[in-house]
Design an enzyme around this catalytic site. Structure first.
Site, PDB file in Angstrom:
ATOM      1  N   THR A 127      96.702  37.739  32.368  1.00 28.48           N
ATOM      2  CA  THR A 127      95.293  38.067  32.581  1.00 28.48           C
ATOM      3  C   THR A 127      94.844  37.700  33.991  1.00 28.48           C
ATOM      4  OG1 THR A 127      93.066  37.396  31.916  1.00 28.48           O
ATOM      5  CG2 THR A 127      94.805  35.821  31.490  1.00 28.48           C
ATOM      6  N   ASP A 128      93.805  38.393  34.469  1.00 31.12           N
ATOM      7  CA  ASP A 128      93.233  38.030  35.780  1.00 31.12           C
ATOM      8  C   ASP A 128      92.525  36.678  35.725  1.00 31.12           C
ATOM      9  OD1 ASP A 128      91.013  38.807  34.261  1.00 31.12           O
ATOM     10  OD2 ASP A 128      90.282  40.275  35.710  1.00 31.12           O
ATOM     11  N   GLU A 129      92.262  36.183  34.501  1.00 25.71           N
ATOM     12  CA  GLU A 129      91.522  34.916  34.391  1.00 25.71           C
ATOM     13  C   GLU A 129      92.304  33.718  34.905  1.00 25.71           C
ATOM     14  OE1 GLU A 129      89.609  34.132  30.732  1.00 25.71           O
ATOM     15  OE2 GLU A 129      88.985  36.205  30.457  1.00 25.71           O
ATOM     16  N   TYR A 163      91.804  28.831  27.158  1.00 19.95           N
ATOM     17  CA  TYR A 163      92.565  30.088  27.054  1.00 19.95           C
ATOM     18  C   TYR A 163      93.253  30.414  28.375  1.00 19.95           C
ATOM     19  CZ  TYR A 163      93.329  35.089  27.633  1.00 19.95           C
ATOM     20  OH  TYR A 163      93.887  36.309  27.959  1.00 19.95           O
ATOM     21  N   LYS A 167      97.325  30.593  29.535  1.00 18.14           N
ATOM     22  CA  LYS A 167      97.958  31.807  30.087  1.00 18.14           C
ATOM     23  C   LYS A 167      98.558  31.479  31.464  1.00 18.14           C
ATOM     24  CE  LYS A 167      98.037  35.475  28.666  1.00 18.14           C
ATOM     25  NZ  LYS A 167      98.955  36.196  27.735  1.00 18.14           N
TER      26      LYS A 167
END
Ligand code: NAD
Ligand code: DAU
Length: 349
Positions: A127-129, A163, A167
């Site tokens: 993810t970009d997060e 989260y 990741k």
């Protein structure tokens, strides 16, 4: 149709929102590929998402990616693993963290050990997060969406939530396994997906199903947080492109230049569904809420020739609304429980 270099692919999390879209994408475009979906069928996994194609070419193994025995069994028969399975919701990760560490970190570790053992091609979906958030500037037109800094594969990791930190941790072990053990891996970091089959805990389907259920949509804080929306089919084509053309050891960012703030998206949903554009509640903001995500997709476009197809957000959103309207059986039974869980912590402002 082109021939696939991989004939036996394991897709972890292939009964979830994005993983199941990828399974359909491969099934529809590459008839020479056999797909084994490894999915624990958590609250977010649904056999119905792939039921129409289960058979000779698509098999579902119900199991945990952190279970080394089951992972070994499916890996032994595969030539590639595409890894989607995760605990994926930020709000859940603020309430309880164990599953996030277990699935996102230990699960990924278990898979890369099997990929090493059988010398498999491994693609890690992230993810970009992992990059944290970007500033936006009030002085730019449209509050800065589409302008200013964007994430690239060189942006330092700076995750904000349980989260996104799990990741990020999973990305880092994949990178280390490439360097130390020659794992044949690539990584993709994608922005916010939308489309059919997304769990109703997430922003867009939550608001659509709220309206369909006679509940007012819920906007966190001032609604100025910007997300870079991409249709899930474009995510699938991006992952396939990286799996088949990507350079081993590389990270590719997937995004379709879809920056919008949450208030704007919610107003679009309301208008499309025949409601007043201000017919929503503002609720308690998410703790640690990331402000803005934006993807620079130059590397994927120029090095691998990928292009998104769903570039008209308005028509993609309309089709998504229609899908939830027409598929109440898919989400209705869960709606009350999802809203009750949110109501424990979210207060109307
Ligand atoms: P989702 O929550 O809809 O689906 C997750 C799937 O993984 C479910 O089918 C679930 O049953 C399965 N799963 C969970 N734990 C498992 C375990 N221990 N073993 C086996 N299966 C397990 O998630 P999603 O939104 O489809 O996201 C899929 C992947 O894409 C995730 O890795 C996520 O981080 C990444 N991603 C999501 C987005 C997005 O906008 N949703 C954007 C970028 C990246
Ligand atoms: O950027 C990629 C990420 O996008 C993925 O890694 C995650 O798996 C995926 O869930 C998504 O994360 P977000 O936290 O951005 O998505 P979510 O749908 O939860 O929220 C989108 C935005 O909408 C966010 O700014 C919070 C806000 N929001 C969310 C909900 C559920 C609201 O305003 N109201 C809501 O009811």
């Amino acid at each position: 149709m082109t021939e696939s270099p991989y004939k036996n692919i394991v897709v972890t999390g292939g009964a979830g929102f994005i993983g199941s879209n990828f399974v359909h994408y491969v099934y529809n475009n590459f008839p020479d590929v056999h797909i084994t979906v490894l999915d624990k069928l958590t609250y977010a996994g649904n056999k119905a998402n792939i039921a129409s194609i289960l058979g000779d070419r698509v098999e579902l193994v119900v199991g945990d990616i952190a279970d080394a025995d089951i992972v070994d069994q499916v890996a032994a028969k595969a030539d590639a693993i595409v890894h989607y399975a995760a605990e994926s919701h930020n709000d859940n990760s603020l309430k309880s963290q164990d599953e996030f560490i277990q699935t996102n970190f230990i699960g990924t570790y278990t898979l890369i050990q099997a990929a090493r053992k059988y010398d498999l091609r491994f693609h890690h979906v992230s993810t970009d997060e992992v990059y944290g958030d970007l500033p936006y500037r009030e002085d730019l037109p449209g509050h800065g969406e589409g302008e200013g800094e964007k994430f690239t594969d060189k942006t330092p990791y700076n995750p904000s939530s349980p989260y996104s930190s799990t990741k990020a941790a999973s990305d880092l072990i994949v990178r280390a396994w490439v360097r130390s053990f020659g794992l044949k891996a690539t990584i993709s970091n994608c922005s916010n997906n939308y489309g059919p089959y997304q769990h109703i805990e997430k922003f867009i389907p939550r608001q659509i199903t709220n309206i369909l259920s006679g509940i007012k949509p819920k906007l966190y804080g001032d609604g100025k947080n910007v997300r870079d929306w991409i249709h899930t089919e474009d995510h699938s084509s991006g992952v396939w492109t990286i799996l088949t053309k990507g350079k081993l050891g590389e990270t590719y960012l997937i995004g379709a230049d879809g920056e919008k703030n949450n208030k704007e998206v919610l107003e679009q949903i309301l208008t499309e569904m025949g409601q007043a554009s201000d017919a929503y509640d503002r609720v308690t903001d998410r703790a640690g809420h990331d402000l803005r995500y934006a993807i620079d997709n130059t590397k994927l476009r120029t090095e691998l020739g990928w292009e998104p197809k769903h570039t008209d957000f308005e028509s993609g959103l309309k089709a998504t609304i229609d899908w939830y309207r027409e598929n109440e059986d898919w989400w209705k039974a869960e709606k009350e429980a999802v809203e009750a869980k949110y109501a424990e912590t979210q207060k109307v402002l």
